[in-house]
Motif scaffolding. Structure first.
Motif, PDB file in Angstrom:
ATOM      1  N   UNK A  25     -24.156  13.953  -6.595  1.00  0.00           N
ATOM      2  CA  UNK A  25     -23.613  12.643  -7.003  1.00  0.00           C
ATOM      3  C   UNK A  25     -22.113  12.566  -6.727  1.00  0.00           C
ATOM      4  N   UNK A  26     -21.387  13.625  -7.111  1.00  0.00           N
ATOM      5  CA  UNK A  26     -19.932  13.610  -6.917  1.00  0.00           C
ATOM      6  C   UNK A  26     -19.561  13.631  -5.440  1.00  0.00           C
ATOM      7  N   UNK A  27     -20.319  14.399  -4.654  1.00  0.00           N
ATOM      8  CA  UNK A  27     -20.035  14.430  -3.215  1.00  0.00           C
ATOM      9  C   UNK A  27     -20.322  13.077  -2.578  1.00  0.00           C
ATOM     10  N   UNK A  28     -21.434  12.467  -2.984  1.00  0.00           N
ATOM     11  CA  UNK A  28     -21.746  11.130  -2.486  1.00  0.00           C
ATOM     12  C   UNK A  28     -20.681  10.129  -2.909  1.00  0.00           C
ATOM     13  N   UNK A  29     -20.255  10.247  -4.157  1.00  0.00           N
ATOM     14  CA  UNK A  29     -19.234   9.330  -4.690  1.00  0.00           C
ATOM     15  C   UNK A  29     -17.955   9.384  -3.843  1.00  0.00           C
ATOM     16  N   UNK A  30     -17.465  10.576  -3.593  1.00  0.00           N
ATOM     17  CA  UNK A  30     -16.216  10.712  -2.843  1.00  0.00           C
ATOM     18  C   UNK A  30     -16.405  10.262  -1.391  1.00  0.00           C
ATOM     19  N   UNK A  31     -17.496  10.709  -0.767  1.00  0.00           N
ATOM     20  CA  UNK A  31     -17.699  10.379   0.645  1.00  0.00           C
ATOM     21  C   UNK A  31     -17.948   8.887   0.840  1.00  0.00           C
ATOM     22  N   UNK A  32     -18.755   8.252  -0.030  1.00  0.00           N
ATOM     23  CA  UNK A  32     -19.004   6.815   0.098  1.00  0.00           C
ATOM     24  C   UNK A  32     -17.743   6.010  -0.184  1.00  0.00           C
ATOM     25  N   UNK A  33     -16.923   6.492  -1.107  1.00  0.00           N
ATOM     26  CA  UNK A  33     -15.647   5.816  -1.372  1.00  0.00           C
ATOM     27  C   UNK A  33     -14.745   5.866  -0.142  1.00  0.00           C
ATOM     28  N   UNK A  34     -14.695   7.018   0.508  1.00  0.00           N
ATOM     29  CA  UNK A  34     -13.881   7.131   1.720  1.00  0.00           C
ATOM     30  C   UNK A  34     -14.433   6.270   2.845  1.00  0.00           C
ATOM     31  N   UNK A  35     -15.756   6.201   2.954  1.00  0.00           N
ATOM     32  CA  UNK A  35     -16.352   5.309   3.959  1.00  0.00           C
ATOM     33  C   UNK A  35     -15.967   3.856   3.660  1.00  0.00           C
ATOM     34  N   UNK A  36     -16.025   3.480   2.386  1.00  0.00           N
ATOM     35  CA  UNK A  36     -15.643   2.121   1.999  1.00  0.00           C
ATOM     36  C   UNK A  36     -14.177   1.848   2.278  1.00  0.00           C
ATOM     37  N   UNK A  37     -13.316   2.824   1.996  1.00  0.00           N
ATOM     38  CA  UNK A  37     -11.887   2.652   2.283  1.00  0.00           C
ATOM     39  C   UNK A  37     -11.645   2.530   3.789  1.00  0.00           C
ATOM     40  N   UNK A  38     -12.394   3.297   4.569  1.00  0.00           N
ATOM     41  CA  UNK A  38     -12.287   3.176   6.017  1.00  0.00           C
ATOM     42  C   UNK A  38     -12.661   1.777   6.491  1.00  0.00           C
ATOM     43  N   UNK A  39     -13.726   1.209   5.885  1.00  0.00           N
ATOM     44  CA  UNK A  39     -14.124  -0.165   6.234  1.00  0.00           C
ATOM     45  C   UNK A  39     -13.039  -1.159   5.824  1.00  0.00           C
ATOM     46  N   UNK A  40     -12.441  -0.955   4.652  1.00  0.00           N
ATOM     47  CA  UNK A  40     -11.382  -1.863   4.198  1.00  0.00           C
ATOM     48  C   UNK A  40     -10.152  -1.778   5.108  1.00  0.00           C
ATOM     49  N   UNK A  42     -10.209  -1.040   8.275  1.00  0.00           N
ATOM     50  CA  UNK A  42     -10.562  -1.756   9.509  1.00  0.00           C
ATOM     51  C   UNK A  42     -10.425  -3.266   9.294  1.00  0.00           C
ATOM     52  N   UNK A  43     -10.886  -3.769   8.161  1.00  0.00           N
ATOM     53  CA  UNK A  43     -10.765  -5.200   7.870  1.00  0.00           C
ATOM     54  C   UNK A  43      -9.299  -5.599   7.714  1.00  0.00           C
ATOM     55  N   UNK A  44      -8.479  -4.691   7.117  1.00  0.00           N
ATOM     56  CA  UNK A  44      -7.054  -4.983   6.982  1.00  0.00           C
ATOM     57  C   UNK A  44      -6.393  -5.081   8.357  1.00  0.00           C
ATOM     58  N   UNK A  45      -6.802  -4.203   9.269  1.00  0.00           N
ATOM     59  CA  UNK A  45      -6.273  -4.275  10.641  1.00  0.00           C
ATOM     60  C   UNK A  45      -6.681  -5.582  11.303  1.00  0.00           C
ATOM     61  N   UNK A  46      -7.908  -6.047  11.033  1.00  0.00           N
ATOM     62  CA  UNK A  46      -8.352  -7.336  11.590  1.00  0.00           C
ATOM     63  C   UNK A  46      -7.506  -8.481  11.045  1.00  0.00           C
ATOM     64  N   UNK A  47      -7.200  -8.429   9.737  1.00  0.00           N
ATOM     65  CA  UNK A  47      -6.367  -9.484   9.139  1.00  0.00           C
ATOM     66  C   UNK A  47      -4.961  -9.462   9.756  1.00  0.00           C
ATOM     67  N   UNK A  48      -4.403  -8.253   9.937  1.00  0.00           N
ATOM     68  CA  UNK A  48      -3.072  -8.138  10.533  1.00  0.00           C
ATOM     69  C   UNK A  48      -3.079  -8.670  11.965  1.00  0.00           C
ATOM     70  N   UNK A 177      -4.873   6.061   9.192  1.00  0.00           N
ATOM     71  CA  UNK A 177      -5.487   6.141   7.866  1.00  0.00           C
ATOM     72  C   UNK A 177      -6.997   5.956   7.958  1.00  0.00           C
ATOM     73  N   UNK A 178      -7.435   5.035   8.825  1.00  0.00           N
ATOM     74  CA  UNK A 178      -8.875   4.805   8.967  1.00  0.00           C
ATOM     75  C   UNK A 178      -9.565   6.025   9.557  1.00  0.00           C
ATOM     76  N   UNK A 179      -8.990   6.598  10.595  1.00  0.00           N
ATOM     77  CA  UNK A 179      -9.592   7.779  11.228  1.00  0.00           C
ATOM     78  C   UNK A 179      -9.626   8.947  10.237  1.00  0.00           C
ATOM     79  N   UNK A 180      -8.519   9.123   9.491  1.00  0.00           N
ATOM     80  CA  UNK A 180      -8.474  10.217   8.521  1.00  0.00           C
ATOM     81  C   UNK A 180      -9.530  10.075   7.441  1.00  0.00           C
ATOM     82  N   UNK A 181      -9.678   8.857   6.909  1.00  0.00           N
ATOM     83  CA  UNK A 181     -10.662   8.652   5.838  1.00  0.00           C
ATOM     84  C   UNK A 181     -12.082   8.820   6.359  1.00  0.00           C
ATOM     85  N   UNK A 182     -12.353   8.339   7.583  1.00  0.00           N
ATOM     86  CA  UNK A 182     -13.714   8.453   8.118  1.00  0.00           C
ATOM     87  C   UNK A 182     -14.051   9.901   8.484  1.00  0.00           C
ATOM     88  N   UNK A 183     -13.072  10.659   9.003  1.00  0.00           N
ATOM     89  CA  UNK A 183     -13.334  12.068   9.304  1.00  0.00           C
ATOM     90  C   UNK A 183     -13.615  12.854   8.035  1.00  0.00           C
TER      91      UNK A 183
END
Length: 302
Positions: A25-40, A42-48, A177-183
């Motif tokens: 659960x904890x590993x999923x929590x951290x990894x899914x959070x990082x995946x979500x941050x990576x998506x955010x 990417x969306x922030x780069x699109x807004x910029x 930041x996106x590459x780091x979070x996704x890796x």
């Protein structure tokens, strides 16, 4: 099918391997959070990119009634605009272009300031207070001097913005930041898969006698696998719920209460955060249920 037995096995499995399930659960929590941050990110780069232009763009601002440039005698006329676009079309450094109207610029300004800050704008502030613009895509982002010198000084041109120098550092930071979070998320997701496999192996070993008896009495494949699938689903739901809470906390504390007052660019909003949570909600069960379906066949031989 005796569902009472299934839920009893589920309860015993969760209690017997509680530490392993918590690790998943904890590993999923951290990894899914990082995946979500990576998506955010990417969306922030699109807004910029939407606000400032792409890294290979030059923006030409056309005159409006308030322009003070020597090339402006009021708002740009249709003849001046046609002449400017003709120069852009004929320039070999230009790959393409699009014109952003005053109304579009007004809508982008309203989004940048948000509902709360729109009340601070003058009551008569409208599209006519902003400038029409030509967004030029470059064939080579290292070559823009020709198109800039060709457009500069034309009647109807208020100013020119070289987006390359402005957005380059922003995109570089966001991309890293996106590459780091996704890796990092990728490594943790691999760890989650290994933990799921180890949990199934230990659970199958602990239940080997019961599973053998069930096979001898003709129990169905789904009946034997169901407790394992339910355990995987519960751990996935718990990991997704924690990741959703973390992403919501990030949006509220880091964006809404943090940088939203900085009117530099449109920031990711709750709609973007909901998209990231939905991505985590889809990825979480896939990471636990699919490996469980495959590995139970190996360890249980059903």
């Amino acid at each position: 099918m005796q569902m009472t037995y299934v839920f009893t096995e589920l309860k015993q499995g969760l209690r017997r391997n509680v530490s392993m399930h918590l690790a998943v659960v904890l590993t999923l929590f951290v990894s899914l959070t990082l995946v979500g941050l990576g998506a955010l990110l990417k969306l922030q780069a699109d807004h910029a990119e939407e606000h400032f232009g792409k890294i290979n763009q030059v923006v030409v601002w056309l005159c409006n009634d308030a322009s003070k440039a020597s090339t402006c005698t009021g708002g740009v006329t249709p003849a001046q605009k046609s002449a400017i676009l003709k120069v852009v079309q004929d320039n070999p450094e230009a790959k393409g272009y699009h014109v952003e109207s005053q109304q579009t610029a007004f809508e982008k300004t309203k989004r940048l300031f948000g509902q709360q800050y729109q009340t601070k704008l003058p009551a008569d502030f409208g599209p006519d207070d902003l400038r029409e613009s030509v967004w030029i895509d470059l064939k080579d982002r290292h070559k823009a001097d020709g198109i800039m010198s060709a457009v500069e000084g034309l009647d109807g041109v208020d100013s020119i913005r070289d987006s390359r120098g402005l957005v380059g550092p922003i995109f570089k930071i966001l991309d890293r930041m996106q590459i780091g979070s996704l890796l990092t998320a990728g490594v943790l997701l691999m760890a989650a898969l290994l933990l799921v496999a180890n949990t199934i192996r230990l659970t199958a070993y602990a239940r080997r006698r019961e599973i053998g008896i069930m096979r001898l009495v003709g129990a169905g494949t789904l009946y034997i696998m169901l407790p394992f699938l339910l355990e995987a689903l519960i751990t996935a739901v718990a990991g997704v719920a924690l990741a959703a809470a973390a992403l919501s906390a990030f949006e509220y504390f880091a964006i809404v209460r943090g940088v939203s007052d900085l009117r530099l660019m449109p920031w990711v909003d709750w709609t973007d955060t909901l998209f990231a949570i939905e991505a985590a909600a889809i990825l979480g069960p896939i990471l636990t249920v699919v490996p469980t379906l495959l590995l139970t066949r190996k360890y249980l031989k059903v």
